[in-house]
Design an enzyme around this catalytic site. Sequence first.
Site, PDB file in Angstrom:
ATOM      1  N   ASP A  38      16.553  36.015  46.052  1.00 58.90           N
ATOM      2  CA  ASP A  38      16.602  37.310  46.749  1.00 58.90           C
ATOM      3  C   ASP A  38      17.596  38.216  46.036  1.00 58.90           C
ATOM      4  OD1 ASP A  38      16.894  39.355  48.870  1.00 58.90           O
ATOM      5  OD2 ASP A  38      15.980  37.879  50.199  1.00 58.90           O
ATOM      6  N   ASP A  67      15.662  39.664  41.405  1.00 57.61           N
ATOM      7  CA  ASP A  67      14.844  40.832  41.712  1.00 57.61           C
ATOM      8  C   ASP A  67      13.436  40.484  41.244  1.00 57.61           C
ATOM      9  OD1 ASP A  67      13.445  43.225  41.719  1.00 57.61           O
ATOM     10  OD2 ASP A  67      15.147  44.405  40.999  1.00 57.61           O
ATOM     11  N   VAL A  68      12.489  40.425  42.156  1.00 59.58           N
ATOM     12  CA  VAL A  68      11.147  39.946  41.783  1.00 59.58           C
ATOM     13  C   VAL A  68      10.420  40.881  40.816  1.00 59.58           C
ATOM     14  CG1 VAL A  68      10.804  38.548  43.868  1.00 59.58           C
ATOM     15  CG2 VAL A  68      10.012  40.935  43.835  1.00 59.58           C
ATOM     16  N   SER A 146      -0.479  41.021  54.291  1.00 56.71           N
ATOM     17  CA  SER A 146      -0.222  41.693  55.564  1.00 56.71           C
ATOM     18  C   SER A 146      -1.585  42.008  56.173  1.00 56.71           C
ATOM     19  CB  SER A 146       0.524  43.005  55.298  1.00 56.71           C
ATOM     20  OG  SER A 146       0.475  43.855  56.424  1.00 56.71           O
ATOM     21  N   TYR A 159       1.381  50.921  50.596  1.00 55.19           N
ATOM     22  CA  TYR A 159       1.587  49.571  51.139  1.00 55.19           C
ATOM     23  C   TYR A 159       0.246  48.836  51.258  1.00 55.19           C
ATOM     24  CZ  TYR A 159       3.497  45.861  54.157  1.00 55.19           C
ATOM     25  OH  TYR A 159       3.885  44.650  54.691  1.00 55.19           O
ATOM     26  N   LYS A 163      -0.883  45.379  49.370  1.00 53.78           N
ATOM     27  CA  LYS A 163      -1.172  44.132  50.086  1.00 53.78           C
ATOM     28  C   LYS A 163      -2.634  43.708  49.907  1.00 53.78           C
ATOM     29  CE  LYS A 163       2.937  43.243  51.693  1.00 53.78           C
ATOM     30  NZ  LYS A 163       3.700  42.064  51.222  1.00 53.78           N
TER      31      LYS A 163
HETATM   32  P1  NAD Z   1      12.830  41.940  55.481  1.00 52.10           P
HETATM   33  O1  NAD Z   1      13.146  43.280  54.950  1.00 52.10           O
HETATM   34  O2  NAD Z   1      13.407  41.478  56.768  1.00 52.10           O
HETATM   35  O3  NAD Z   1      13.167  40.842  54.394  1.00 52.10           O
HETATM   36  C1  NAD Z   1      12.738  41.039  53.075  1.00 52.10           C
HETATM   37  C2  NAD Z   1      13.636  40.293  52.114  1.00 52.10           C
HETATM   38  O4  NAD Z   1      13.113  40.539  50.801  1.00 52.10           O
HETATM   39  C3  NAD Z   1      15.084  40.780  52.128  1.00 52.10           C
HETATM   40  O5  NAD Z   1      15.985  39.690  52.127  1.00 52.10           O
HETATM   41  C4  NAD Z   1      15.194  41.589  50.836  1.00 52.10           C
HETATM   42  O6  NAD Z   1      16.508  41.559  50.265  1.00 52.10           O
HETATM   43  C5  NAD Z   1      14.177  40.895  49.955  1.00 52.10           C
HETATM   44  N1  NAD Z   1      13.709  41.751  48.858  1.00 52.10           N
HETATM   45  C6  NAD Z   1      13.306  43.037  48.913  1.00 52.10           C
HETATM   46  N2  NAD Z   1      13.020  43.486  47.691  1.00 52.10           N
HETATM   47  C7  NAD Z   1      13.236  42.459  46.833  1.00 52.10           C
HETATM   48  C8  NAD Z   1      13.135  42.300  45.439  1.00 52.10           C
HETATM   49  N3  NAD Z   1      12.777  43.322  44.642  1.00 52.10           N
HETATM   50  N4  NAD Z   1      13.430  41.094  44.893  1.00 52.10           N
HETATM   51  C9  NAD Z   1      13.826  40.060  45.681  1.00 52.10           C
HETATM   52  N5  NAD Z   1      13.961  40.158  47.002  1.00 52.10           N
HETATM   53  C10 NAD Z   1      13.670  41.344  47.573  1.00 52.10           C
HETATM   54  O7  NAD Z   1      11.227  41.897  55.554  1.00 52.10           O
HETATM   55  P2  NAD Z   1      10.233  40.892  56.304  1.00 52.10           P
HETATM   56  O8  NAD Z   1       9.713  41.573  57.501  1.00 52.10           O
HETATM   57  O9  NAD Z   1      10.846  39.567  56.408  1.00 52.10           O
HETATM   58  O10 NAD Z   1       9.041  40.871  55.243  1.00 52.10           O
HETATM   59  C11 NAD Z   1       8.779  39.771  54.384  1.00 52.10           C
HETATM   60  C12 NAD Z   1       7.375  39.906  53.818  1.00 52.10           C
HETATM   61  O11 NAD Z   1       6.438  39.921  54.874  1.00 52.10           O
HETATM   62  C13 NAD Z   1       7.131  41.184  53.021  1.00 52.10           C
HETATM   63  O12 NAD Z   1       6.312  40.910  51.914  1.00 52.10           O
HETATM   64  C14 NAD Z   1       6.404  42.066  54.002  1.00 52.10           C
HETATM   65  O13 NAD Z   1       5.611  43.053  53.361  1.00 52.10           O
HETATM   66  C15 NAD Z   1       5.581  41.038  54.731  1.00 52.10           C
HETATM   67  N6  NAD Z   1       5.123  41.480  56.025  1.00 52.10           N
HETATM   68  C16 NAD Z   1       6.007  41.813  57.002  1.00 52.10           C
HETATM   69  C17 NAD Z   1       5.546  42.248  58.233  1.00 52.10           C
HETATM   70  C18 NAD Z   1       6.456  42.639  59.353  1.00 52.10           C
HETATM   71  O14 NAD Z   1       5.933  43.160  60.372  1.00 52.10           O
HETATM   72  N7  NAD Z   1       7.751  42.415  59.265  1.00 52.10           N
HETATM   73  C19 NAD Z   1       4.165  42.352  58.446  1.00 52.10           C
HETATM   74  C20 NAD Z   1       3.284  42.011  57.433  1.00 52.10           C
HETATM   75  C21 NAD Z   1       3.775  41.571  56.225  1.00 52.10           C
END
Ligand code: NAD
Length: 256
Positions: A38, A67-68, A146, A159, A163
């Site tokens: 992360d 950083d991905v 998503s 977005y 996805k």
């Molecule tokens: P979040 O923001 O709570 O956590 C995301 C994490 O990813 C954080 O720790 C952040 O530091 C890390 N991150 C962001 N950019 C990064 C990068 N460039 N390199 C490495 N790490 C990075 O988000 P979440 O809700 O836990 O989402 C996680 C995944 O689930 C995402 O792919 C999101 O699109 C997907 N998602 C979330 C939801 C929702 O409702 N929360 C719904 C559908 C899909």
Amino acid sequence: MSGMLDGKTAVITGGASGIGRQIGRRYAEEGANLVVADLQNEPREGGTPLVEEAESMGVSATYVECDVTNTAQLQAAVDAADEFGGVDVMVNNAGIFRGKEFTAVEESEFDQMMDVNVKGVFFGAQAAAKKLLEDGREGSIINMSSVAGLTGSAQYTTYCASKGAVRLLSYSLASELGPEGIRVNAIHPGLIETEMTTEDVPIIGTEGGDQYKQSIPLGRWGEPADVADGALFLASDLSSYVNGESLVIDGGMTYA
Ligand code: NAD
């Protein structure tokens, strides 16, 4: 008691916070060692970093600053799993969520969305696949899409495009890597309560959000634990004949 992931090692991008963090907890409960990849070690929502939580559960865990969008850092995260015997499960979970009127989206915003949500997943999967093939081992790759990768949505064009790309990438990889014993599946969460949906794009906890919630057949927002249970299924032998699947975890909001 034996766990479903005993002796396995999982690399989780975006594993410090939210959904990724809960997936890590669930995997650790089932005996997996973890690499948390992360931008930061501290959970966005606060609390104890996953590495410490996992170690207190008796498994091994390490944090790798990653950083991905940087393929070398992704490779380093996968290589870090060698300390625990090598990657078995790769969860390409890191992602960002932004909303904006289509005609106002700037090129830099489009590029950022694609870099994190698509390029990060693509090369995360590639790093894990290369390692598994090199080691001659089977594995499971889980890509976080998503419900926005299943249906379109006004104001969320970048977005949804990102996805949707993750979904078709996952199907393609399931086809290409399946013969090598590497399963690839996508997860499609609905609205899950994390910093992403309460802070980045505030939906949960707003008046509009509360109205929207009533349209979800199960009548509640999702929790990270709902997604983590699905991710456990896809990582474990329970899903040994599941490949190229889109696992929708949304309380019924998409198809009901
Ligand atoms: P979040 O923001 O709570 O956590 C995301 C994490 O990813 C954080 O720790 C952040 O530091 C890390 N991150 C962001 N950019 C990064 C990068 N460039 N390199 C490495 N790490 C990075 O988000 P979440 O809700 O836990 O989402 C996680 C995944 O689930 C995402 O792919 C999101 O699109 C997907 N998602 C979330 C939801 C929702 O409702 N929360 C719904 C559908 C899909």
